[in-house]
Enzyme design. Sequence first.
Site, mmCIF file in Angstrom:
data_model
loop_
_atom_site.group_PDB
_atom_site.id
_atom_site.type_symbol
_atom_site.label_atom_id
_atom_site.label_comp_id
_atom_site.label_asym_id
_atom_site.label_seq_id
_atom_site.Cartn_x
_atom_site.Cartn_y
_atom_site.Cartn_z
ATOM 1 N N ASP A 63 0.810 -1.224 0.000
ATOM 2 C CA ASP A 63 0.000 0.000 0.000
ATOM 3 C C ASP A 63 0.839 1.268 0.000
ATOM 4 O OD1 ASP A 63 0.937 -0.452 2.563
ATOM 5 O OD2 ASP A 63 -1.026 -0.790 3.447
ATOM 6 N N ASP A 132 -7.875 -2.579 13.998
ATOM 7 C CA ASP A 132 -9.244 -2.916 13.586
ATOM 8 C C ASP A 132 -9.281 -4.142 12.660
ATOM 9 O OD1 ASP A 132 -8.137 -1.910 11.285
ATOM 10 O OD2 ASP A 132 -9.549 -0.242 11.043
ATOM 11 N N HIS A 134 -7.404 -4.617 9.943
ATOM 12 C CA HIS A 134 -7.102 -4.416 8.520
ATOM 13 C C HIS A 134 -5.785 -5.062 8.123
ATOM 14 C CE1 HIS A 134 -5.138 -0.366 9.650
ATOM 15 N NE2 HIS A 134 -4.183 -0.989 9.008
ATOM 16 N N GLU A 139 -9.711 -1.855 5.039
ATOM 17 C CA GLU A 139 -10.399 -1.542 6.283
ATOM 18 C C GLU A 139 -11.640 -2.431 6.449
ATOM 19 O OE1 GLU A 139 -8.928 0.156 8.353
ATOM 20 O OE2 GLU A 139 -8.480 2.217 7.786
HETATM 21 C C1 GLP Z 1 -0.727 0.362 8.564
HETATM 22 C C2 GLP Z 1 -0.337 -0.441 7.317
HETATM 23 C C3 GLP Z 1 -0.499 -1.919 7.526
HETATM 24 C C4 GLP Z 1 0.091 -2.279 8.867
HETATM 25 C C5 GLP Z 1 -0.755 -1.679 9.971
HETATM 26 C C6 GLP Z 1 -0.167 -1.893 11.351
HETATM 27 O O1 GLP Z 1 -1.882 1.105 8.441
HETATM 28 N N1 GLP Z 1 -1.023 -0.062 6.130
HETATM 29 O O2 GLP Z 1 0.127 -2.635 6.465
HETATM 30 O O3 GLP Z 1 0.093 -3.673 9.031
HETATM 31 O O4 GLP Z 1 -1.020 -0.328 9.750
HETATM 32 O O5 GLP Z 1 0.825 -0.965 11.640
HETATM 33 P P1 GLP Z 1 1.885 -1.140 12.787
HETATM 34 O O6 GLP Z 1 2.780 -2.260 12.345
HETATM 35 O O7 GLP Z 1 2.635 0.160 12.851
HETATM 36 O O8 GLP Z 1 1.134 -1.461 14.015
#
Ligand code: GLP
Length: 256
Positions: A63, A132, A134, A139
């Site tokens: 992404d 959440d 995702h 989402e």
């Molecule tokens: C972001 C990314 C995800 C990631 C998630 C968790 O929004 N788009 O790919 O897995 O959030 O983030 P973190 O690893 O900082 O908790």
Amino acid sequence: MEIIIQPSSEAATDIAARIIARLLREKPGAVLGLATGSTPLLLYKKLVGMNLDWSGITTFNLDEYIGLPREHPQSYHTFMWENLFRHVNIAQENVHIPDGNAKDIPRFCSEYEDKIRAVGGIDLQVLGIGTDGHIGFNEPTSSLASRTRIKTLTRQTHADNARFFGKDEAVPNHVITMGIGTIMETRQNILLAFGKHKARAVSEMVEGPVTSINPASILQMHPVVKVCLDEPAASELQRAEYFRWVYDNKPKWQEF
Ligand code: GLP
């Protein structure tokens, strides 16, 4: 799903790094799907330290924010180059990260899917999970059949990610993300989750119903998923003892 509970995020990351390293050694032309966020940071550091040959490896990132300049410190381009790519011998043309500044985004998204198909699909996808549920930026209520496309972040994700931006900086509302259908076509997934704040999302993903309300729960329908957790992230799993028992009694040939 194979649930691997480790005493620390370091130990859980170590397992993921070993699986990826083995793939890179056994398949020098492998295609990797990569994730951003704080969770895979140590993984990338470990991979860099393993002196692997990335010259034939192709990567696709999950992404990217829309409208953020590529060189912005919080863009996923910057994240990937700073934390992994500039430290390994990957060919720049083999790196694919969604272009959040593409003029025609729907067209860019469908070409991204074409490129994944053209290289024969993704061998191994690294995933994190949002609080959440995702994956990528899919989402809750994302179509479980979705492909790479534009998404609008939920308020919760927007707030979760705001911590990475300066106080007066606007956090983008829109992103490009690989779809859930895209992720489901990869040959293998490794999902990492660390910390108590991920425990609810993890238990719903593993033990809840398959539902777009927790998009990661679709991974129950994928044949090869390894979920590498630290203790706090595993703390809401009802069947944690069973998962530990399975891991401790793995046949020799199944060990990493
Ligand atoms: C972001 C990314 C995800 C990631 C998630 C968790 O929004 N788009 O790919 O897995 O959030 O983030 P973190 O690893 O900082 O908790």
